[in-house]
Design a protein around this motif. Structure first.
Motif, PDB file in Angstrom:
ATOM      1  N   PRO A 177       0.885  -1.026   0.042  1.00 61.32           N
ATOM      2  CA  PRO A 177       0.344   0.155   0.088  1.00 61.32           C
ATOM      3  C   PRO A 177       1.117   1.040   0.237  1.00 61.32           C
ATOM      4  CG  PRO A 177      -0.017  -1.397   2.364  1.00 61.32           C
ATOM      5  CD  PRO A 177       1.085  -1.775   1.358  1.00 61.32           C
ATOM      6  N   SER A 178       0.589   2.248  -0.775  1.00 63.07           N
ATOM      7  CA  SER A 178       1.376   3.246  -0.855  1.00 63.07           C
ATOM      8  C   SER A 178       0.704   5.004  -0.932  1.00 63.07           C
ATOM      9  CB  SER A 178       1.933   3.798  -2.310  1.00 63.07           C
ATOM     10  OG  SER A 178       3.100   2.281  -2.549  1.00 63.07           O
ATOM     11  N   GLY A 179      -0.958   4.581  -0.193  1.00 62.59           N
ATOM     12  CA  GLY A 179      -1.456   5.616   0.285  1.00 62.59           C
ATOM     13  C   GLY A 179      -2.148   6.062  -1.013  1.00 62.59           C
ATOM     14  N   GLY A 180      -2.927   5.313  -2.047  1.00 60.95           N
ATOM     15  CA  GLY A 180      -3.078   5.734  -2.965  1.00 60.95           C
ATOM     16  C   GLY A 180      -2.428   5.883  -3.882  1.00 60.95           C
ATOM     17  N   THR A 181      -1.049   6.761  -4.254  1.00 61.15           N
ATOM     18  CA  THR A 181      -0.660   7.215  -4.964  1.00 61.15           C
ATOM     19  C   THR A 181      -0.302   6.418  -6.274  1.00 61.15           C
ATOM     20  OG1 THR A 181       1.381   6.566  -4.068  1.00 61.15           O
ATOM     21  CG2 THR A 181       0.699   8.896  -3.188  1.00 61.15           C
TER      22      THR A 181
END
Lengths: 473, 305
Positions: B18-22
Motif C-alpha cells: 500500500p502506498s496511500g493511493g499514490t
C-alpha cells in the motif's frame, strides 16, 4: 518596617506587561495565568537567593537541587516552583526565586543508552547520578540545575525550574543538531492538540514560509490582499504578520524565510470555541499549524495545573498539582515514543534475510499536500526543504528530475541516517530504510505544517494517519 | 537488470504494497510477500537440471499462489522459457522462496513476463517458437495490461485483464534500488549519498565501507558480484573526485580511500554545496554525458540567513 500582602496576579495585569515588579508590599504572588507570561517576571535563577536579606525569613527555604536523589525528591523540588516562592531584595525590589517547571522531551539517538553520562557532558559540564539510576542531575554552564529522566533510554525528559530564557538556550544547544546524538520531539498540530489533558485555555498558530516554489490557491484567488473578517469577535485574539502584509493573506509566491506570522489566543475560557471558530472561518487559512497550546487540568480534589505545551516538545507548568504535570509529561512521552517506534518498526522498509530468499517488509509514508497547495516550481520546492540549515536540517539532492516528479536522496543531518523521497506536485512518498531514526519523519512533517501548509497530511501507506491515531491511544 | 526491468520490478512490488493511493495496489489484500529477488530456482527440463534466475518471486499463503516475475527488455531464450514452465511449487518450497504456509497440494505457481509495449510482439513470438504460453503483461499507455495467456489466480487475472491504470509520475522506484547490472546512473545516486554521509560522519570514505553500506544485501552477494560492484563504485568516486568534487575530496593513494580536501568545519552552506555537486554528478551519470565544467548548478542555494 514594610508590610506584606497578597495579590492574585490576574488582578494586576500591568505587572505582567511591565516584566519587573517594583512594589513595596508583596510577599507571595499566586499566578494563575499563562505560564509564559508570568515567567517573564523572573530575572534571576535559584542561585540568586540571598539568605542574608533581612526579609529572607518571610520566604520559604528552597530545597537545593543537589539534595534530590530520587523521583520523590524531584517532585518536591519541582513543587517549589508551583508554590511560587518569591524573595524581596534590596531597594524594595521583589524577585521571583523560582519559575515555572519546564520539561523538555528530548530524543537521544545513535548511542544506545541515554543514561551514559559522557553523552550529556558536552552541554552539561556538571553531571551526577542520583540514587535512582534512571534519574540524572545536571548543571549547565550557567549552573542552572536540570534533572534528566532516562527511564526510557531513548526518549528522555529534561526537567528544570531555571529561567525559560536560559533553559531554552541550553536545550537549543543540546538538540538543535550541533550537539551530536540529540533531537527534539517534533509535535505536529493534531498530535499537539490531542495531547492536552484538560480544558483548552489558549493556542498559538505560527507560520514561517521556508518552503519555496509554492503558492496557495487562496492567494491566487485573491491577488489583491484584502483583510479577512472574522465571523465572531475574539477579545483574546492577537496576531502578528509580516510588516508588508497588512492583511493575513499575502500575495504571490510565498516569500523567503524571515516573514514569520502568528496568531494566538491566551487565557481564554472560550479558547476551544475560538479554536474551532477560527478553524471553520478559514482565517489564517493554511497557516494554522499549532506552535503551542495552553490548557488547565483539575483533579477531583480541586488541585490544578496550567500547561503550555509547545510543538518542540516543551511543557511549561504552573499550578498546584505536580502529579498532574508528571502524568502529562509521561503520557506525552509514551505517546510520542510509540509513534516513532511504530514508524521505525512497522513502516520502515527493508530486506529481511528470510530462509533462503529475500523478504521485503514495511511500506512508504505519504505526505499529501492540501488542495490549496500549488507546487509551481517542484525543483525549487525540493531544494528549499532539503537544506542543511534549520528547520529541516536535511541533506538531499534531487535526481531523475522531470516536470512532474523528483526523487531525492536524503540524509538526516541529526543522525546521519539515509532515506529516499519521491516527490510530485501532490505528495511526497518517504522510504525510510530499517534502522533509520523515525524522528526525522516528525521533524520533516511538523516543519512542513509550519512552513508550507497546515493542512498537509501524513499517513502510512495503508492510510493510517500517523500522528492522530496513536496520540489518542 | 536494465533500468526498464528494474522499473517493472518496482512497479509490481508497488502493486502489492500500500502506498496511500499514490500507486495502485490491487493485490494488497492477498498479502503477497517478496520471498526472492534475483533468485535461482532449480528445476529440470527434459531430464537436464537448470536454474532460471527470477527477477522477483512473490508468494501469498492467503491466495496459495506463487509468482515468478520475469521483466524483459529483450528476447526470451527457448531454454529459459521452458525452464520457467517446469518450475513447480515443490521446487520453490525446497528453494526456500515460497511463503511458509504454502500448501504444496493446493497452491499454484505462475511465471509472469512483463515488458514494454515495443517489445511485446517479440516476446510473443519467442513464446510461440518455444512452444510455451505465459501470461504476458505489457506496460503502455499509462497502464499494465494482460495481453496474452492467463494467470491461475483468478482475481489477479481479471485485474490485469481489465488493466491497471497508472500515473507515470507516481512510479515507485525505491523498493529495489539496484542490482549487479544496474547502470552507473542508478549506482551513482546511492554511491554519492553514501560518500557524502561518510565524509560528514568520518571525514573519509573507503570503498569497502561504502559498498557494504550503500548496496542492499551486500553480505548475501557472491565474491565476484562484490568485486565487480566495488570496482564500479571506486570508478564512480574517482570520476567525482576528478570532476564535480575536484577540490572537495582527494584520494589517499594507493588505497581506495578518499577524504575531505579541507579540514574546515562543515557549515550548513558547505553541506548544501555538497548537495549541489552531488546533484550535478548524479544527473550527469544518469544522462550518460561527459563532464562539462561550465554546466550551471541545477538550483544553486542562496546564502543562508
Amino acid at each position: 518596617m514594610r508590610s506584606f500582602s497578597s495579590y492574585p496576579l490576574q488582578s494586576c495585569p500591568s505587572f505582567v506587561r511591565r516584566g519587573t515588579l517594583r512594589v513595596l508590599t508583596v510577599t507571595t504572588i499566586r499566578a494563575t495565568r499563562f505560564p509564559v507570561e508570568r515567567d517573564k517576571l523572573s530575572d534571576r535563577n535559584l542561585a540568586l537567593e540571598k539568605r542574608d536579606s533581612p526579609l529572607a525569613l518571610e520566604t520559604r527555604s528552597l530545597m537545593p537541587a543537589r539534595s534530590v536523589q530520587n523521583r520523590r525528591g524531584l517532585s518536591r523540588y519541582l513543587s517549589q516552583s508551583l508554590t511560587s516562592d518569591y524573595h524581596v531584595f534590596e531597594e524594595d525590589e521583589v524577585k521571583q526565586l523560582s519559575t515555572f517547571i519546564k520539561s523538555y522531551l528530548v530524543e537521544v539517538h545513535g548511542y544506545g543508552d541515554a543514561s551514559d553520562l559522557p553523552l550529556w557532558k558536552r552541554v552539561f559540564p556538571q553531571l551526577q547520578r542520583t540514587s535512582d539510576p534512571s534519574l540524572l542531575m545536571a548543571m549547565d554552564r550557567a549552573n542552572i540545575p536540570y534533572f534528566i529522566d532516562v527511564s526510557d533510554k531513548r526518549f528522555t525528559v529534561v526537567h528544570t525550574i531555571g529561567r525559560t530564557k536560559d533553559t531554552d538556550q541550553t536545550l537549543r544547544l543540546l538538540a538543535d543538531g550541533t550537539t551530536q546524538g540529540f533531537d527534539r520531539a517534533w509535535l505536529p498540530s493534531q498530535f499537539l492538540f490531542d495531547s492536552r489533558v484538560g480544558t483548552l485555555r489558549g493556542f498559538k498558530f505560527s507560520h514561517e514560509p521556508v518552503a519555496l516554489g509554492v503558492t496557495l490557491t487562496r492567494e491566487r484567488e485573491q491577488p489583491q490582499s484584502s483583510p479577512v473578517a472574522l465571523a465572531n469577535e475574539y477579545d483574546s485574539l492577537e496576531m502578528q504578520s509580516p510588516p508588508e502584509s497588512v492583511s493575513i493573506v499575502t500575495t504571490g509566491r510565498i516569500p523567503a524565510r524571515g516573514q514569520r506570522s502568528s496568531m494566538w489566543v491566551r487565557d481564554s475560557y472560550t479558547a476551544l470555541n475560538d479554536y474551532n471558530g477560527i478553524r471553520e472561518s478559514k482565517v489564517f487559512a493554511n497557516r494554522q499549524a499549532l506552535d503551542s497550546i495552553q490548557y488547565r487540568a483539575i483533579t477531583d480534589k480541586g488541585r490544578s495545573i496550567d500547561h503550555g505545551l509547545y510543538s518542540n516538545g516543551k511543557i511549561v507548568a504552573n499550578g498546584t498539582s505536580i502529579g498532574l504535570h508528571m502524568l502529562a509529561v509521561e503520557n506525552l512521552k509514551s505517546s510520542y515514543a510509540s509513534i516513532i517506534r511504530w514508524l521505525e518498526n512497522d513502516c520502515a522498509t527493508g530486506w529481511n534475510g528470510g530462509t533462503l530468499g529475500r523478504s521485503l517488509s514495511g511500506e512508504p509514508l505519504i505526505i499529501r499536500f492540501s488542495a490549496d497547495t500549488v507546487i509551481e516550481d517542484l525543483q525549487l520546492f525540493a531544494r528549499s526543504i532539503f537544506r542543511a540549515s534549520r528547520p529541516f536540517r536535511l541533506f538531499g539532492f534531487p535526481h531523475r528530475v522531470s516536470d512532474r516528479r523528483i526523487d531525492v536522496e536524503a540524509i538526516d543531518l541529526h543522525t546521519g541516517d539515509e532515506f529516499s523521497v519521491e516527490m510530485t506536485r501532490d505528495w511526497m512518498r518517504l522510504y525510510l530504510p530499517k534502522g533509520t531514526c523515525g524522528n526525522v519523519v516528525a521533524r520533516l512533517y511538523t516543519n512542513l505544517l509550519h512552513s508550507l501548509d497546515s493542512d498537509t497530511s501524513l499517513t502510512s501507506g495503508s492510510g493510517e494517519v500517523v500522528f492522530a491515531s496513536k496520540a489518542a491511544g | 537488470m536494465s533500468l526498464e526491468e528494474l522499473q517493472f520490478v518496482n512497479a509490481f512490488i508497488g502493486f502489492c504494497i500500500p502506498s496511500g493511493g499514490t500507486w495502485p495496489a490491487p493485490f494488497v489484500e492477498a498479502s503477497y510477500e517478496i520471498t526472492g529477488l534475483e533468485h535461482e530456482v532449480d528445476t529440470v527440463v527434459d531430464g537436464v537440471a537448470c536454474a532460471p534466475v527470477a527477477e522477483m518471486i512473490r508468494s501469498s499463503s492467503k491466495a496459495q499462489h506463487c509468482i515468478l516475475l520475469e521483466a524483459k527488455s529483450g528476447s526470451v531464450s527457448d531454454r529459459q522459457a521452458r525452464a520457467y514452465k517446469a518450475v513447480t511449487i515443490n521446487q520453490l518450497l525446497v528453494a526456500g522462496v515460497a511463503a511458509d504456509e504454502i500448501d504444496v497440494s493446493t497452491a499454484f505457481v505462475d511465471t509472469i513476463y512483463v515488458t514494454g509495449q515495443n517489445n511485446s510482439e517479440r516476446l510473443s513470438a519467442d513464446f510461440g517458437r518455444a512452444g510455451v504460453e505465459f501470461p504476458l503483461l505489457v506496460h503502455g499507455d499509462s497502464s499494465f495490461r494482460l495481453v496474452e495467456g492467463s494467470i491461475l489466480q483468478e482475481a489477479m487475472h481479471r485485474t490485469f485483464l481489465d488493466g491497471i491504470v497508472i500515473d507515470e509520475a507516481a512510479w515507485p522506484m525505491n523498493f529495489v534500488r539496484c542490482d549487479r547490472d544496474s547502470s552507473d546512473g542508478e549506482l551513482a545516486a546511492l554511491c554519492i549519498r553514501k560518500m557524502v554521509n561518510l565524509l560528514l560522519k568520518r571525514g573519509e570514505v573507503d570503498i569497502e565501507r561504502l559498498a557494504s553500506t550503500a548496496i542492499d544485501l551486500w553480505d548475501r552477494r557472491g565474491q565476484e558480484d562484490r568485486r565487480r560492484l566495488r570496482r564500479r563504485l571506486a570508478s564512480l568516486l574517482a570520476d567525482a573526485e576528478a570532476n564535480e568534487f575536484r577540490g572537495e575530496i582527494v584520494r589517499d593513494r594507493p588505497h581506495q580511500r578518499w577524504r575531505r580536501a579541507s579540514n574546515k568545519r562543515l557549515t550548513p552552506q558547505s553541506i548544501d554545496r555538497l548537495s549541489d555537486l552531488a546533484a550535478q554528478f548524479v544527473q550527469r551519470k544518469q544522462e550518460g554525458r561527459p563532464f562539462n565544467p561550465d554546466q550551471p548548478l541545477l538550483i544553486p542555494y542562496g546564502p543562508d540567513e
